[in-house]
Design an enzyme around this catalytic site. Structure first.
Site, PDB file in Angstrom:
ATOM      1  N   GLY A  31       0.256  -1.072  -0.097  1.00 42.71           N
ATOM      2  CA  GLY A  31       0.065   0.139  -0.093  1.00 42.71           C
ATOM      3  C   GLY A  31       0.577   1.245  -0.098  1.00 42.71           C
ATOM      4  O   GLY A  31       2.107   1.012  -0.492  1.00 42.71           O
ATOM      5  N   HIS A  37       4.486   1.895  -7.712  1.00 46.49           N
ATOM      6  CA  HIS A  37       3.560   0.863  -8.284  1.00 46.49           C
ATOM      7  C   HIS A  37       2.775   0.624  -9.536  1.00 46.49           C
ATOM      8  O   HIS A  37       1.919   0.138 -10.057  1.00 46.49           O
ATOM      9  CB  HIS A  37       2.790   1.065  -6.954  1.00 46.49           C
ATOM     10  CG  HIS A  37       3.072   1.029  -5.566  1.00 46.49           C
ATOM     11  ND1 HIS A  37       3.292   1.836  -4.247  1.00 46.49           N
ATOM     12  CD2 HIS A  37       4.148  -0.496  -5.091  1.00 46.49           C
ATOM     13  CE1 HIS A  37       4.402   1.068  -3.635  1.00 46.49           C
ATOM     14  NE2 HIS A  37       4.195  -0.108  -3.970  1.00 46.49           N
ATOM     15  N   ILE A 175      11.566   3.413 -10.379  1.00 46.79           N
ATOM     16  CA  ILE A 175      11.042   4.876 -11.439  1.00 46.79           C
ATOM     17  C   ILE A 175      11.590   5.577  -9.664  1.00 46.79           C
ATOM     18  O   ILE A 175      11.622   5.563  -9.429  1.00 46.79           O
ATOM     19  CB  ILE A 175       9.797   4.624 -10.797  1.00 46.79           C
ATOM     20  CG1 ILE A 175       9.008   3.400 -11.722  1.00 46.79           C
ATOM     21  CG2 ILE A 175       8.527   6.187 -11.551  1.00 46.79           C
ATOM     22  CD1 ILE A 175       8.935   3.659 -13.525  1.00 46.79           C
ATOM     23  N   LYS A 183      11.771   5.994  -5.935  1.00 46.05           N
ATOM     24  CA  LYS A 183      10.738   5.650  -5.295  1.00 46.05           C
ATOM     25  C   LYS A 183      10.435   5.183  -4.352  1.00 46.05           C
ATOM     26  O   LYS A 183      10.600   3.781  -4.712  1.00 46.05           O
ATOM     27  CB  LYS A 183       9.383   6.012  -6.171  1.00 46.05           C
ATOM     28  CG  LYS A 183       8.951   7.027  -7.233  1.00 46.05           C
ATOM     29  CD  LYS A 183       8.448   7.950  -7.416  1.00 46.05           C
ATOM     30  CE  LYS A 183       8.215   8.710  -8.398  1.00 46.05           C
ATOM     31  NZ  LYS A 183       7.525  10.513  -8.098  1.00 46.05           N
ATOM     32  N   ARG A 186       8.570   4.595   2.091  1.00 50.89           N
ATOM     33  CA  ARG A 186       9.207   5.170   2.612  1.00 50.89           C
ATOM     34  C   ARG A 186       9.959   6.656   2.458  1.00 50.89           C
ATOM     35  O   ARG A 186      10.292   7.363   3.541  1.00 50.89           O
ATOM     36  CB  ARG A 186      11.004   4.614   3.472  1.00 50.89           C
ATOM     37  CG  ARG A 186       9.702   3.312   4.321  1.00 50.89           C
ATOM     38  CD  ARG A 186      11.029   2.243   5.047  1.00 50.89           C
ATOM     39  NE  ARG A 186      10.729   1.231   5.926  1.00 50.89           N
ATOM     40  CZ  ARG A 186      10.666  -0.017   4.956  1.00 50.89           C
ATOM     41  NH1 ARG A 186      10.742  -0.829   4.150  1.00 50.89           N
ATOM     42  NH2 ARG A 186      10.360  -1.109   6.155  1.00 50.89           N
TER      43      ARG A 186
END
Ligand code: PAF
Length: 279
Positions: A31, A37, A175, A183, A186
């Site tokens: 998530g 993602h 990415i 990216k 955290r």
């Protein structure tokens, strides 16, 4: 898009799609989704009839002193993003539905004792366990993982091979932000000052890539990368290593495909980055 909370409802949906001959792609996530993602979900959308995103902060891959409680969560934003990217299902279980006590674990020990595995000894056991469970629940044809977690990707490939999962593992490129920072969920832990300091990781990656392309030896490459990071007062190196891309063991001469990987603390936040070099 459907939101599923339990193993049973997820399985029931997928069984129906499988009966209709549809291919299933899985993007496992914890998530707090970002463009990294999103790139996995987009690729999964292109290559499969059905896209399942799992959104589960997996407790078994966090050590006792790690950031399980603090790990960022925003399910509403995640589900909106998944919907906008054309996902069919977002599987968002509760820990109690995924684990009971005592619980069986899956462990790929050979690749888990180097790099991140040294500092996070139970991490990959937790990852292999939850990914195996997700594979058994979703039964995907393909599953998508980012190259930023390069050791995780190598371990999952080995697990799939060793345990005969009939699933194609698709590794997708790192990415980065415009200024080079990889990216990561955290990154939100970083203060403004730390965010600037964190650029030492991508600077080290760039310098390492240039040197290795010009034929420098492993130790020269690693020394330069460490110097770049050590010049940053807020950074503390966990490791900067060059390993064989398949067995994750240290290499001194670049004669096979290698992974150059690092973990660096910026303040209290542990960040990772890497690059691969193919001979
Ligand atoms: O890479 C991650 O976000 C996690 O390790 C994974 C693969 C979703 C397992 O919890």
């Amino acid at each position: 898009m459907q939101v599923t909370k339990t193993v049973k409802e997820t399985r029931d949906l997928i069984k129906n799609w499988k009966r209709e001959g549809k291919t299933i792609g899985l993007v496992p996530t914890m998530g707090f989704l970002h463009e990294g993602h999103a790139s996995l979900i987009k690729r999964c959308r292109e290559e499969n009839d059905i896209v399942v995103v799992s959104d589960f902060v997996n407790p078994t891959q966090f050590g006792p002193t790690e950031d399980l409680e603090a790990y960022p969560r925003d399910f509403k934003r995640d589900s909106e993003l998944c919907e906008s990217l054309g996902a069919d299902v977002i599987f968002h279980p509760e820990p109690k539905d995924m684990y009971h006590d005592p619980h069986a674990f899956v462990s790929i020990d050979t690749l888990s004792d180097t790099l991140c595995g040294k500092t996070r000894p139970i991490h990959f056991k937790g990852v292999c366990t939850v990914v195996s469970k997700l594979f058994n629940i979703v039964t995907p044809d393909r599953a998508y993982f980012g190259q930023k977690d390069a050791q995780q990707l190598a371990i999952i490939r080995k697990m799939v091979q060793d345990l005969n999962f009939d699933i194609q593992i698709v590794g997708c490129p790192i990415i980065r932000e415009e200024d080079g920072l990889a990216k990561s969920s955290r990154n939100t832990y970083l203060s403004e000052e730390e965010r600037k300091a964190a650029l030492c990781l991508s600077r080290a990656v760039k310098a390492g890539q240039n040197m290795i392309c010009k034929g420098s030896k492993a130790e020269e490459v690693l020394t330069k990368m460490r110097e770049i990071i050590e010049a940053e007062p807020l950074a503390k190196i966990d490791y900067v290593s060059m390993v064989d891309a398949l067995d994750m063991q240290s290499v001194e001469i670049v004669e096979k495909d290698v992974l150059v990987a690092m973990a660096v603390y910026i303040g209290k936040t542990r960040l990772i980055d890497n690059f691969s070099y193919e001979v």
